[in-house]
Design a protein around this motif. Sequence first.
Motif, mmCIF file in Angstrom:
data_model
loop_
_atom_site.group_PDB
_atom_site.id
_atom_site.type_symbol
_atom_site.label_atom_id
_atom_site.label_comp_id
_atom_site.label_asym_id
_atom_site.label_seq_id
_atom_site.Cartn_x
_atom_site.Cartn_y
_atom_site.Cartn_z
ATOM 1 N N PRO A 36 0.810 -1.223 0.000
ATOM 2 C CA PRO A 36 0.000 0.000 0.000
ATOM 3 C C PRO A 36 0.846 1.276 0.000
ATOM 4 O O PRO A 36 0.545 2.226 -0.736
ATOM 5 C CB PRO A 36 -0.820 -0.121 1.288
ATOM 6 C CG PRO A 36 -0.929 -1.586 1.526
ATOM 7 C CD PRO A 36 0.382 -2.150 1.073
ATOM 8 N N ALA A 37 1.905 1.305 0.813
ATOM 9 C CA ALA A 37 2.777 2.479 0.848
ATOM 10 C C ALA A 37 3.512 2.653 -0.469
ATOM 11 O O ALA A 37 3.729 3.787 -0.931
ATOM 12 C CB ALA A 37 3.777 2.359 2.005
ATOM 13 N N LEU A 38 3.914 1.544 -1.093
ATOM 14 C CA LEU A 38 4.597 1.623 -2.382
ATOM 15 C C LEU A 38 3.664 2.146 -3.463
ATOM 16 O O LEU A 38 4.063 2.989 -4.282
ATOM 17 C CB LEU A 38 5.135 0.247 -2.771
ATOM 18 C CG LEU A 38 5.809 0.148 -4.149
ATOM 19 C CD1 LEU A 38 7.003 1.084 -4.233
ATOM 20 C CD2 LEU A 38 6.228 -1.295 -4.433
ATOM 21 N N ILE A 39 2.434 1.662 -3.473
ATOM 22 C CA ILE A 39 1.458 2.134 -4.461
ATOM 23 C C ILE A 39 1.213 3.624 -4.312
ATOM 24 O O ILE A 39 1.159 4.372 -5.296
ATOM 25 C CB ILE A 39 0.138 1.345 -4.324
ATOM 26 C CG1 ILE A 39 0.357 -0.119 -4.740
ATOM 27 C CG2 ILE A 39 -0.966 1.973 -5.175
ATOM 28 C CD1 ILE A 39 -0.812 -1.023 -4.432
ATOM 29 N N TRP A 40 1.092 4.080 -3.066
ATOM 30 C CA TRP A 40 0.882 5.513 -2.845
ATOM 31 C C TRP A 40 2.094 6.324 -3.298
ATOM 32 O O TRP A 40 1.947 7.411 -3.877
ATOM 33 C CB TRP A 40 0.577 5.797 -1.378
ATOM 34 C CG TRP A 40 0.396 7.262 -1.119
ATOM 35 C CD1 TRP A 40 1.263 8.118 -0.509
ATOM 36 C CD2 TRP A 40 -0.728 8.069 -1.510
ATOM 37 N NE1 TRP A 40 0.763 9.393 -0.475
ATOM 38 C CE2 TRP A 40 -0.468 9.393 -1.093
ATOM 39 C CE3 TRP A 40 -1.926 7.787 -2.175
ATOM 40 C CZ2 TRP A 40 -1.357 10.429 -1.312
ATOM 41 C CZ3 TRP A 40 -2.811 8.823 -2.392
ATOM 42 C CH2 TRP A 40 -2.519 10.123 -1.961
ATOM 43 N N ALA A 41 3.295 5.815 -3.049
ATOM 44 C CA ALA A 41 4.508 6.519 -3.471
ATOM 45 C C ALA A 41 4.549 6.654 -4.992
ATOM 46 O O ALA A 41 4.940 7.705 -5.519
ATOM 47 C CB ALA A 41 5.747 5.772 -2.977
#
Length: 339
Positions: A36-41
Motif C-alpha cells: 500500500p505504501a509503495l502504491i501511494w509513493a
Amino acid sequence: MTDYKNLKLIATSNPHIRGSETTRTIMLDVIIAMCPALIWAIIYFGVEALLLTAVSVIGCVVFEGLYRKLMHKPQSVGDLSAVVTGMLLAFVCPATTPLWMILIGDFFAIVVVKQLFGGIGKNFLNPALAGRAALLASYAGTMTSWLPAGTKAAIGGGMPVDVVSAATPLAYLKTGNMDGLKEIASVGDMFLGKIGGSMGEISALMLLIGGVYLLWRKVINWQTPVAYIATVAVLTLLFPKAGSGVEYMLYSIFGGGLFLGAFFMATDYATSPVTAKGQLIYGIGCGLFTVFIRYFGSYNEGVCYSIMVMNCCTALIDKYTKPVRFGVVKSDKKEAAAK
C-alpha cells in the motif's frame, strides 16, 4: 479392547510442534504489507518511486547472492529477506535519490551490516536503517532534499527542472513554526501522505494498513509499535513546542518515519527483543530517543537513529526480561543473573 502389546512407542527429538511458517512466508507477508505504501509513493511521486524501489531490491539480491557465492556459503536469496531490505531502504530515501547512490546503500546494508555478521538473524543492526545512516553521512545534501508536495520525481533521480527542494513538516515542527506548517500541510494531509518526505514514509494511512495486516497475520506483536507510537504521542502531547498539545501531537506522530519505523523496522526479529515485556521496554526506548533527537538534536528526524540505538540494547533487554524457567527458585535466578 486395546492391544497394548502391539503398540509402538515412537520417541523423537524436540521440537514436536511444527508450523507452516518459514522465513520466506514471513518475508512475503512483510512485502505484501509494504505494497500500500509503495502504491501511494508511485501515485504521488511518479514512476521514479517504482524504479528506485526495483533497483534497490535488485541491488540487495545481487549483492547477497554474490557474497554468498564468493564465500562458498549456501544461497539465501530465496528467503526474500534481501527483497525486504531493498524495499525498506528505498522507502527511507527521497524519491529523487540517484540510482547509483541507492546501490551504495544496498551494498552497505547487505554486505557490511548483514552478511559480514553471518547473515539473516545474526546482524545486530537493522540493515536498511544502517544503509540509510551510511547514505545520510556520505550524501547529506541529497538525503535531505525533498520534493515539494505534489511534485513528480525525475526519471533516474535528481530534481525536476525549475523545482527546488522543500522543507518537510518536521522542519517546521522542530522550530515550532505551526503557522508555516499549516500553510504546507494539514493534519489530514499528513495522515493521507500529501506531503514531501522520504517516498515510503509519507502516508501514515497506508503504513497503518500494512501494520494492521502484519498484526492480523501475527507476523509482529503489538507491544513494540504501540509502545513506540504511544510514547511519542504522550511526550509531544504533554510538551508541545507550539500550538495546542493535541495538534502538535498529531503532526508529530503522522510526520517523518514513525509509522514505518514502528511497524516495519523496530519489529525486525533479529534486532528486537523476544519477550513481550522486553518489546514494551524496547518500544518505549525508541519513542524516548525519537522525541529527544527531534527536540534537542540538530537533525529533524529521530526514528532511524533511535531504533539503531535500541538495537544495540536488545541483548541487554532480553537478558533482564527473560522468563524464569519452570522449577528455578529465586536464589537460582539471582545466581544466574550475576553470571
